[in-house]
Structure formats: C-alpha cells, structure tokens
Design a protein around this motif. Structure first.
Motif, short mmCIF file in Angstrom:
data_model
loop_
_atom_site.label_atom_id
_atom_site.label_comp_id
_atom_site.label_asym_id
_atom_site.label_seq_id
_atom_site.Cartn_x
_atom_site.Cartn_y
_atom_site.Cartn_z
N GLY A 9 0.79 11.51 -0.52
CA GLY A 9 0.61 10.08 -0.34
C GLY A 9 1.94 9.34 -0.47
N GLY A 10 1.91 8.06 -0.13
CA GLY A 10 3.11 7.26 -0.26
C GLY A 10 3.03 5.98 0.52
N LEU A 11 4.18 5.34 0.69
CA LEU A 11 4.29 4.07 1.42
C LEU A 11 4.89 4.34 2.79
CD1 LEU A 11 4.26 0.95 1.54
CD2 LEU A 11 6.53 1.00 0.46
N VAL A 12 4.26 3.82 3.82
CA VAL A 12 4.74 4.02 5.18
C VAL A 12 4.51 2.74 5.98
CG1 VAL A 12 2.53 4.96 5.98
CG2 VAL A 12 4.65 5.60 7.16
N GLN A 13 5.36 2.50 6.96
CA GLN A 13 5.18 1.34 7.82
C GLN A 13 4.09 1.61 8.86
OE1 GLN A 13 9.07 0.48 9.46
NE2 GLN A 13 9.46 -1.03 7.86
N ALA A 14 3.49 0.55 9.31
CA ALA A 14 2.48 0.67 10.36
C ALA A 14 3.07 1.40 11.56
CB ALA A 14 1.99 -0.71 10.77
N GLY A 15 2.28 2.30 12.11
CA GLY A 15 2.74 3.12 13.22
C GLY A 15 3.34 4.44 12.79
N GLY A 16 3.57 4.59 11.50
CA GLY A 16 4.16 5.81 10.99
C GLY A 16 3.15 6.91 10.76
N SER A 17 3.65 8.00 10.18
CA SER A 17 2.82 9.18 9.94
C SER A 17 2.97 9.66 8.50
CB SER A 17 3.25 10.32 10.88
OG SER A 17 3.11 9.96 12.23
N LEU A 18 1.93 10.32 8.03
CA LEU A 18 1.94 10.99 6.74
C LEU A 18 1.09 12.24 6.86
CD1 LEU A 18 1.40 8.27 3.96
CD2 LEU A 18 3.44 9.69 4.29
N ASP A 89 -5.65 1.45 6.89
CA ASP A 89 -5.75 2.82 6.37
C ASP A 89 -5.34 2.89 4.90
OD1 ASP A 89 -4.49 3.97 9.52
OD2 ASP A 89 -6.57 4.03 8.83
N THR A 90 -4.83 1.81 4.36
CA THR A 90 -4.42 1.77 2.97
C THR A 90 -5.61 2.04 2.06
OG1 THR A 90 -2.59 0.25 3.38
CG2 THR A 90 -3.49 0.29 1.14
N ALA A 91 -5.46 3.03 1.18
CA ALA A 91 -6.55 3.43 0.30
C ALA A 91 -6.08 4.57 -0.59
CB ALA A 91 -7.77 3.89 1.11
N VAL A 92 -6.90 4.91 -1.56
CA VAL A 92 -6.72 6.17 -2.29
C VAL A 92 -7.50 7.24 -1.53
CG1 VAL A 92 -7.06 7.42 -4.44
CG2 VAL A 92 -6.47 4.97 -4.49
N TYR A 93 -6.83 8.32 -1.22
CA TYR A 93 -7.43 9.41 -0.45
C TYR A 93 -7.79 10.55 -1.39
CZ TYR A 93 -6.33 7.17 3.98
OH TYR A 93 -6.31 6.30 5.04
N TYR A 104 -16.98 19.00 -5.59
CA TYR A 104 -15.78 18.80 -6.39
C TYR A 104 -14.82 17.82 -5.73
CZ TYR A 104 -17.55 22.89 -8.76
OH TYR A 104 -18.35 23.76 -9.46
N TRP A 105 -14.10 17.08 -6.59
CA TRP A 105 -13.18 16.05 -6.13
C TRP A 105 -11.80 16.21 -6.77
CZ3 TRP A 105 -14.74 12.57 -2.45
CH2 TRP A 105 -16.11 12.46 -2.23
N GLY A 106 -10.78 15.85 -6.02
CA GLY A 106 -9.46 15.75 -6.58
C GLY A 106 -9.27 14.40 -7.24
N GLN A 107 -8.08 14.17 -7.78
CA GLN A 107 -7.81 12.93 -8.51
C GLN A 107 -7.41 11.79 -7.58
OE1 GLN A 107 -5.58 15.25 -8.07
NE2 GLN A 107 -3.74 14.14 -7.50
N GLY A 108 -7.08 12.12 -6.34
CA GLY A 108 -6.73 11.11 -5.36
C GLY A 108 -5.24 10.90 -5.23
N THR A 109 -4.83 10.45 -4.05
CA THR A 109 -3.44 10.10 -3.80
C THR A 109 -3.39 8.80 -3.01
OG1 THR A 109 -1.32 10.93 -2.92
CG2 THR A 109 -3.29 11.47 -1.65
N GLN A 110 -2.49 7.92 -3.42
CA GLN A 110 -2.43 6.58 -2.81
C GLN A 110 -1.67 6.62 -1.48
OE1 GLN A 110 -3.68 3.44 -3.97
NE2 GLN A 110 -3.04 2.78 -1.92
N VAL A 111 -2.26 6.02 -0.48
CA VAL A 111 -1.59 5.81 0.81
C VAL A 111 -1.54 4.31 1.05
CG1 VAL A 111 -1.75 6.10 3.31
CG2 VAL A 111 -2.30 8.01 1.79
N THR A 112 -0.33 3.80 1.24
CA THR A 112 -0.14 2.38 1.50
C THR A 112 0.60 2.21 2.82
OG1 THR A 112 -0.03 1.91 -0.87
CG2 THR A 112 0.80 0.22 0.63
N VAL A 113 0.00 1.44 3.72
CA VAL A 113 0.59 1.20 5.03
C VAL A 113 0.98 -0.27 5.11
CG1 VAL A 113 0.32 1.40 7.52
CG2 VAL A 113 -0.89 2.99 5.99
N SER A 114 2.26 -0.53 5.26
CA SER A 114 2.74 -1.91 5.32
C SER A 114 2.79 -2.39 6.77
CB SER A 114 4.12 -2.01 4.69
OG SER A 114 5.05 -1.23 5.42
N SER A 115 2.54 -3.68 6.94
CA SER A 115 2.53 -4.25 8.30
C SER A 115 3.90 -4.74 8.71
CB SER A 115 1.51 -5.38 8.36
OG SER A 115 1.82 -6.36 7.40
#
Length: 115
Positions: A9-18, A89-93, A104-115
């Motif tokens: 997870g992480g911070l990415v600009q709109a149009g980007g990829s992760l 798409d910004t959310a905890v995944y 079973y579930w993982g602890q989650g990873t944050q994905v933040t998409v900036s405009s």
C-alpha cells in the motif's frame, strides 16, 4: 489456520499504479477462495476481487479492466495489480482466505490516491 499479511500500500497520484501482495503463513493451493476487499472511511467493507483455487476470477464492477488478481500457490501469495487508480479507490485493502473450515483476514494496508 492461516495468517495473512498485506504489503504494497501507499500514496499514489490518480492514474498511477500499485501492486498489493498478500503473504500467507500456510499453503493456499487448496484454499477455496482468496480475495481482496476494501473499506473506505464511513463505508462498508466491499469485495474488490477474488480468485478460486481453480483460477476463476470475479471483480467488482468499479475495478473491472483496471485491477487484476492472481495467485502464486508455490509462493503462497496473492497479488492485486491496480492500474489507472482513482481517488475513489482510496481505502484500506484487506486480504481474505475463505474455505469451509475458516474465514481469515489480514490486518489491511492503506491505499491513498490523490487527485
């Protein structure tokens, strides 16, 4: 029992990829369904994509054509390749493993998409 840990997870600009990775503590080859879910602030957790032990996939309409789920049974890993990311798409995944014997579930990873 299986433990799941998400990475990527992480911070990415709109149009980007992760690319998100989910590492399992046990073999996933026979687990019926592996999936990715997400939860945005104030919203319910929702299915993003899932893949069966046979390789069949299912995607939320909102991510079709942009996200790809895959599983590497040899490495006990599930990947979620995300392209053309949007601010919505910004959310905890969360990674999920589902079978008749457990859910079973993982602890989650944050994905933040900036405009």
């Amino acid at each position: 029992q299986v433990q799941l840990v998400e990475f990527g997870g992480g911070l990415v600009q709109a149009g980007g990829s992760l690319r998100l990775s989910c590492a399992a503590s046990a073999s996933i080859s026979s687990i019926k369904v592996m999936g990715w879910y997400r939860q945005a602030p104030g919203k319910k957790r929702e299915l993003v994509a899932e893949i069966t032990s046979g390789g069949s996939t299912n995607y939320a309409d909102s991510v079709k054509g942009r996200f790809t789920i895959s599983r590497d049974n040899a490495k006990n890993t599930v990947l979620l390749q995300m392209k053309s990311l949007k601010p919505e798409d910004t959310a905890v995944y969360y990674c999920n493993a589902f079978d008749s014997w457990g859910d079973y579930w993982g602890q989650g990873t944050q994905v933040t998409v900036s405009s």
